[in-house]
Design a protein around this motif. Sequence first.
Motif, short mmCIF file in Angstrom:
data_model
loop_
_atom_site.label_atom_id
_atom_site.label_comp_id
_atom_site.label_asym_id
_atom_site.label_seq_id
_atom_site.Cartn_x
_atom_site.Cartn_y
_atom_site.Cartn_z
N ALA A 283 29.71 7.06 9.27
CA ALA A 283 30.42 8.28 9.66
C ALA A 283 31.93 8.06 9.63
O ALA A 283 32.69 8.90 9.13
N GLU A 284 32.37 6.92 10.16
CA GLU A 284 33.80 6.61 10.18
C GLU A 284 34.35 6.43 8.77
O GLU A 284 35.54 6.70 8.51
N GLN A 285 33.50 6.00 7.84
CA GLN A 285 33.94 5.77 6.45
C GLN A 285 33.82 7.02 5.58
O GLN A 285 34.05 6.96 4.38
N GLY A 286 33.47 8.15 6.18
CA GLY A 286 33.49 9.39 5.45
C GLY A 286 32.19 9.81 4.78
O GLY A 286 32.18 10.78 4.01
N TYR A 287 31.09 9.15 5.09
CA TYR A 287 29.80 9.57 4.55
C TYR A 287 29.32 10.81 5.30
O TYR A 287 29.59 10.98 6.49
#
Length: 324
Positions: A283-287
Amino acid sequence: MSEESSSLTWRPLTRDDAKASADLLNAMESVDGFGEYYEEEDTLQELIDPYTDLERGSLAAFDGDVMAGFMTTRYQPVAEEVHRVVMDGGVAPGYRRRGIGSRLLKAGVAAAGELHARHHPALRLAVDVHKPESLAGLAELLRSRGFAPVHYYQRMERLLGDAIPDAAMPAGLRAEPWSERNDEEFRLIRNEAFKDDKLRAPMTADSWRSKITNQTFRPAASFLLRDEASGAPAGMLVTMSWDADTAATGIRDARFMFVATMPDYRRRGAAGALIGHALRAAAEQGYDRAVVEADSASPVGAFGLYERAGFAPKLRFVSWALEV
């Protein structure tokens, strides 16, 4: 053989067929709707697999420059008791119901026999096919050649915009991201965790590089669990993502291809904590979404584990086998 089928050009696949293969698979996706898209680099990775013998173990039908259908087989470099050859293939929507699939399946079984005779003639042979249950006409075709369903898997999905429950890491364990230093530990955990699964052959270092740490691998969202006291690896999670899927759907998936814990660390909350850790990182990596494939008969309760982590079932897959 039908007249329409015989009018096509039939030959083994080559590495130069990557673009035609991607076009065929994307044409299938436009009708079958399984959420799998391909770029040329993706299909090339399959064609250069070290255990896919294209000359002896593949066949494709062409209508001019258009690939109408294909078949590949992949043998095991190492096997015990049973040598399992994995067959894959498909027919473009506009060429279905012309006998092409039947011819490809027959050729695939024959190719599996030839590869078996070359690599593991003293063992028993099984030919495996793994496909979505809803693929029209597949069950009838496979049954007509003697295949039987032997296992079921459930694709499960979880949106990453939802709240991710906190799962505390068990005392004495820590998560570390993938690196070249710990890569071999990932592979060994995978092999140890699935050693009793007859449908998952051990992965050699060559196979691991070809199938896992390729252009679809996402190291920043892949994690190893380590025992802080002993330094021993306790579990791992491998994430992959296909750019072609994102381009086609606008949804960036984090596919958890392997989630595994070593036997001594099971039933201690390690797997749940590892999944939660990977969900938060993704989630933090933009998925946008996490995707897993759960063994419906998992002895360690994988389906329930993923449900508790917020995953919901979307599509069932069947593993078919022909015992020769």
